[in-house]
Write a protein that holds these residues in place. Sequence first.
Motif, PDB file in Angstrom:
ATOM      1  N   GLY A 195       0.812  -1.218   0.000  1.00 29.85           N
ATOM      2  CA  GLY A 195       0.000   0.000   0.000  1.00 29.85           C
ATOM      3  C   GLY A 195       0.844   1.267   0.000  1.00 29.85           C
ATOM      4  N   ILE A 196       2.168   1.117  -0.064  1.00 25.67           N
ATOM      5  CA  ILE A 196       3.035   2.307  -0.065  1.00 25.67           C
ATOM      6  C   ILE A 196       2.808   3.075  -1.374  1.00 25.67           C
ATOM      7  N   VAL A 197       2.639   4.387  -1.234  1.00 26.02           N
ATOM      8  CA  VAL A 197       2.395   5.233  -2.404  1.00 26.02           C
ATOM      9  C   VAL A 197       3.731   5.820  -2.868  1.00 26.02           C
ATOM     10  N   TYR A 198       4.138   5.501  -4.084  1.00 20.91           N
ATOM     11  CA  TYR A 198       5.405   5.990  -4.622  1.00 20.91           C
ATOM     12  C   TYR A 198       5.224   7.251  -5.462  1.00 20.91           C
ATOM     13  N   ALA A 199       4.023   7.416  -5.992  1.00 23.93           N
ATOM     14  CA  ALA A 199       3.723   8.624  -6.770  1.00 23.93           C
ATOM     15  C   ALA A 199       2.254   8.913  -6.610  1.00 23.93           C
ATOM     16  N   SER A 200       1.925  10.193  -6.541  1.00 24.08           N
ATOM     17  CA  SER A 200       0.513  10.568  -6.384  1.00 24.08           C
ATOM     18  C   SER A 200       0.300  11.924  -7.013  1.00 24.08           C
ATOM     19  N   GLN A 201      -0.739  12.021  -7.785  1.00 25.00           N
ATOM     20  CA  GLN A 201      -1.059  13.322  -8.363  1.00 25.00           C
ATOM     21  C   GLN A 201      -2.565  13.531  -8.375  1.00 25.00           C
ATOM     22  N   ASN A 202      -2.973  14.702  -7.894  1.00 23.74           N
ATOM     23  CA  ASN A 202      -4.381  15.085  -7.972  1.00 23.74           C
ATOM     24  C   ASN A 202      -4.574  15.966  -9.194  1.00 23.74           C
ATOM     25  N   LEU A 203      -5.528  15.575 -10.021  1.00 24.79           N
ATOM     26  CA  LEU A 203      -5.841  16.363 -11.216  1.00 24.79           C
ATOM     27  C   LEU A 203      -7.271  16.842 -11.092  1.00 24.79           C
ATOM     28  N   THR A 204      -7.528  18.070 -11.451  1.00 27.16           N
ATOM     29  CA  THR A 204      -8.917  18.528 -11.512  1.00 27.16           C
ATOM     30  C   THR A 204      -9.378  18.383 -12.954  1.00 27.16           C
ATOM     31  N   ILE A 205     -10.399  17.577 -13.154  1.00 20.63           N
ATOM     32  CA  ILE A 205     -10.861  17.321 -14.521  1.00 20.63           C
ATOM     33  C   ILE A 205     -12.357  17.622 -14.644  1.00 20.63           C
ATOM     34  N   THR A 206     -12.768  17.828 -15.875  1.00 19.31           N
ATOM     35  CA  THR A 206     -14.192  17.951 -16.170  1.00 19.31           C
ATOM     36  C   THR A 206     -14.493  16.970 -17.281  1.00 19.31           C
ATOM     37  N   SER A 207     -15.461  16.110 -17.029  1.00 20.65           N
ATOM     38  CA  SER A 207     -15.820  15.100 -18.023  1.00 20.65           C
ATOM     39  C   SER A 207     -17.333  15.144 -18.227  1.00 20.65           C
ATOM     40  N   THR A 208     -17.770  14.832 -19.433  1.00 22.00           N
ATOM     41  CA  THR A 208     -19.211  14.876 -19.714  1.00 22.00           C
ATOM     42  C   THR A 208     -19.705  13.504 -20.135  1.00 22.00           C
ATOM     43  N   ALA A 209     -21.023  13.365 -20.138  1.00 21.19           N
ATOM     44  CA  ALA A 209     -21.626  12.085 -20.502  1.00 21.19           C
ATOM     45  C   ALA A 209     -21.703  11.909 -22.012  1.00 21.19           C
ATOM     46  N   SER A 210     -21.463  12.996 -22.763  1.00 21.94           N
ATOM     47  CA  SER A 210     -21.712  12.909 -24.207  1.00 21.94           C
ATOM     48  C   SER A 210     -20.537  12.332 -24.996  1.00 21.94           C
ATOM     49  N   PHE A 235     -15.959  11.163 -24.874  1.00 24.17           N
ATOM     50  CA  PHE A 235     -14.744  10.948 -24.086  1.00 24.17           C
ATOM     51  C   PHE A 235     -13.897  12.215 -24.054  1.00 24.17           C
ATOM     52  N   SER A 236     -13.348  12.537 -22.889  1.00 19.89           N
ATOM     53  CA  SER A 236     -12.389  13.635 -22.742  1.00 19.89           C
ATOM     54  C   SER A 236     -11.002  13.030 -22.557  1.00 19.89           C
ATOM     55  N   TYR A 237     -10.025  13.664 -23.172  1.00 18.85           N
ATOM     56  CA  TYR A 237      -8.644  13.174 -23.118  1.00 18.85           C
ATOM     57  C   TYR A 237      -7.889  13.882 -21.997  1.00 18.85           C
ATOM     58  N   ILE A 238      -7.214  13.134 -21.159  1.00 22.83           N
ATOM     59  CA  ILE A 238      -6.435  13.683 -20.047  1.00 22.83           C
ATOM     60  C   ILE A 238      -4.978  13.281 -20.242  1.00 22.83           C
ATOM     61  N   ASP A 239      -4.116  14.241 -20.035  1.00 29.89           N
ATOM     62  CA  ASP A 239      -2.687  14.048 -20.325  1.00 29.89           C
ATOM     63  C   ASP A 239      -1.921  14.712 -19.185  1.00 29.89           C
ATOM     64  N   THR A 240      -1.106  13.961 -18.474  1.00 28.98           N
ATOM     65  CA  THR A 240      -0.401  14.552 -17.338  1.00 28.98           C
ATOM     66  C   THR A 240       0.952  13.870 -17.139  1.00 28.98           C
ATOM     67  N   THR A 241       1.784  14.446 -16.313  1.00 32.79           N
ATOM     68  CA  THR A 241       3.041  13.783 -15.910  1.00 32.79           C
ATOM     69  C   THR A 241       3.195  13.932 -14.399  1.00 32.79           C
ATOM     70  N   PHE A 242       3.900  12.993 -13.789  1.00 28.33           N
ATOM     71  CA  PHE A 242       4.201  13.096 -12.360  1.00 28.33           C
ATOM     72  C   PHE A 242       5.487  12.346 -12.057  1.00 28.33           C
ATOM     73  N   ALA A 243       6.101  12.725 -10.950  1.00 23.65           N
ATOM     74  CA  ALA A 243       7.363  12.094 -10.549  1.00 23.65           C
ATOM     75  C   ALA A 243       7.081  10.961  -9.570  1.00 23.65           C
ATOM     76  N   SER A 244       7.983  10.005  -9.539  1.00 21.42           N
ATOM     77  CA  SER A 244       7.824   8.871  -8.620  1.00 21.42           C
ATOM     78  C   SER A 244       9.103   8.644  -7.841  1.00 21.42           C
ATOM     79  N   THR A 245       8.939   8.103  -6.638  1.00 19.78           N
ATOM     80  CA  THR A 245      10.098   7.596  -5.902  1.00 19.78           C
ATOM     81  C   THR A 245      10.268   6.120  -6.248  1.00 19.78           C
ATOM     82  N   GLN A 246      11.306   5.512  -5.692  1.00 21.27           N
ATOM     83  CA  GLN A 246      11.687   4.148  -6.077  1.00 21.27           C
ATOM     84  C   GLN A 246      10.929   3.101  -5.267  1.00 21.27           C
ATOM     85  N   SER A 247      10.352   2.146  -5.973  1.00 23.00           N
ATOM     86  CA  SER A 247       9.779   0.984  -5.298  1.00 23.00           C
ATOM     87  C   SER A 247      10.867  -0.085  -5.180  1.00 23.00           C
TER      88      SER A 247
END
Length: 615
Positions: free
Chosen positions: A130-145, A147-159
């Motif tokens: 359960g150790i979290v090596y990387a975590s990113q919160n993104l604020t997104i808006t998605s609709t029912a009509s 698909f929305s494309y989400i593109d992000t990057t984040f850093a990680s520590t070593q597992s």
Amino acid sequence: ATLTVSTTGGNASSPLLYGLMFEDINNSGDGGIHGQLLKNNGFQGTSPTTSPYAAVGSATISRDTSNPLSSAITSSLKVSVASGTTGYVGFSNAGYNGVPVNLDTYANYFWVKGAYSGIVTLELVGASSGIVYASQNLTITSTASSFSYIDTTFASTQSPDGNNVWQLTFDASQVAGGSLWFALPQLFPVTYHARYNGIRLDVGNFLEAMNPSFLRFPGGNNLEGASPATRWKWNETIGPVEDRPGRQGDWGYANTDALGLMEYLQWCEDMNLAPVLAIWSGLSLGGGIASGTALTPYVNDALNELEFLLGSTSTTLGALRSSYGHPAPYNITMLEIGNEDNLSSGCSTYASRFTAFYNAIHATYPSITIIASTTSSSCLPSPLPSGVWTDIHHYEEPHAFVSLFNEFDNYPRTDGYGIFVGEYANTADDSGATTYWSTVQGAVSEAVYMIGLERNSDLVKMASYAPLLEHYDVAEWSPDLVGLDARPGSLTGSVSYYVQKLFSTARGNTILPVTSDTAFNPLFWVASSTTTGKYYVKLANYGTTAQSVTIKIPNASGVSATAGLQTLTGGATSSNYPLDVTVLPTSTTVSGSASGGWTFSVPGYGVAVLTVSPA
Ligand code: AHR
């Protein structure tokens, strides 16, 4: 033995001699060299399941075909939330038996559909810890009509291990009593040459260290298809990944084809490899054959592929290539028609099938070297058109490689003709018992064979060990040259990898005549010189006892008295294993002189490379 190397005479060595053969086998593509780490991300292949996705929290997941991402990606992951649920829920993906999580920056892409506005959390997590090596919160808006494309990057520590998952969670209260749909999630560490949708940096560097000159792709059997309809189709491996349907590969698992035609060629450009592009020849693995007039659509398909690769941007397909980000034509100089057309009842029709492709391609692209997929004359047109090369494959026991040492010594030399050893490897010991990874004896027998190839490299243009790569958990074919899994440091080279590297990083331009006071066997050798004044002498000792060797180059002037010596040896049955490398080359120096020679010992079951450099 005393070996005397002449500085004159000899033959020109093929500048391409050592290279790579690649196909998606053993999860060497998806789950192997391709950078994308999440498995089953597009639900491709004939019978997609939801493995290795899992629900996180109280959500439920299913594969849903009523919300396709595209006409190619026809399933999405439906994540449903029961009424009244609060907190964060979602789903995870365990990759190819674990997600490799390293000190790295990860690019993460996905599509989402369904009414949602708020935070989505992306994490790399230890599956058991359960150790979290990387975590990113993104604020997104998605609709029912749509698909929305989400593109992000984040850093990680070593597992510390490979037992990790990627997971996506969202605010359940917003979705309670309903669902969100997710499609084609992709997770990439930094890639080789930092390419979008690229190959893995660690694997790219490991292969680059071998100094390869060419890349044969995409097969191998994986070109052929179980039937003509399921062959590898170039036009379904290009463009945006959401437009690539993937296929049921020929090695028992789905191929995403995210590692597609342009990604192979990007690999070639970044590693400075000459592409050896294989095209379907009408033969499928199940024995289904297209020949005669039935072949015409496939010949036209090959011409279309070549227009895509080589056409100017004023052609329809050249313009398509340009729109996908490569305006310049690719450098395609070699093209192989089929794979092992001597097998699966392909032989009797290959001459006519080959000729149909050859005539059409050669007429439009006369400077491309065309390679037949077999050297068996009974399967080939007679006479073979001038300039055509032929491919031969050898999976052998050690004694057989040693007896193939002189395979090409007396082979006819015809203007323009060349041999391509498109696949070779020692696969079993001399009793026929298969080896898991190459043994020292097996790798030395390959070295003996390679010395034979190099001595004949006026004729033998290229040679590639096969298969190249395995994911340890899907090693359906052994031995392989290199392997990996999700664990840190899991990328491992077999003994054969180190022999390939020793030979490929010590290449001359001219193969030099050598006189000796002993005959070949158990000691084998080849000498070469470079245009920069270096001399290389490669040796393999297939005997059990060490051999003292003196190398003289009496007419070499201005060379250093100190020569470099690299040696590889071990017990006959010693082997490298995943994450357990015990057989490695060692380096030392030897003092001597061109006329008096350099004297050293080549150990029993040993390979050695002596390098004499300008002073
Ligand atoms: O390298 C493994 C397989 O061996 C290849 O796919 C095929 O060409 C050969 O039979």
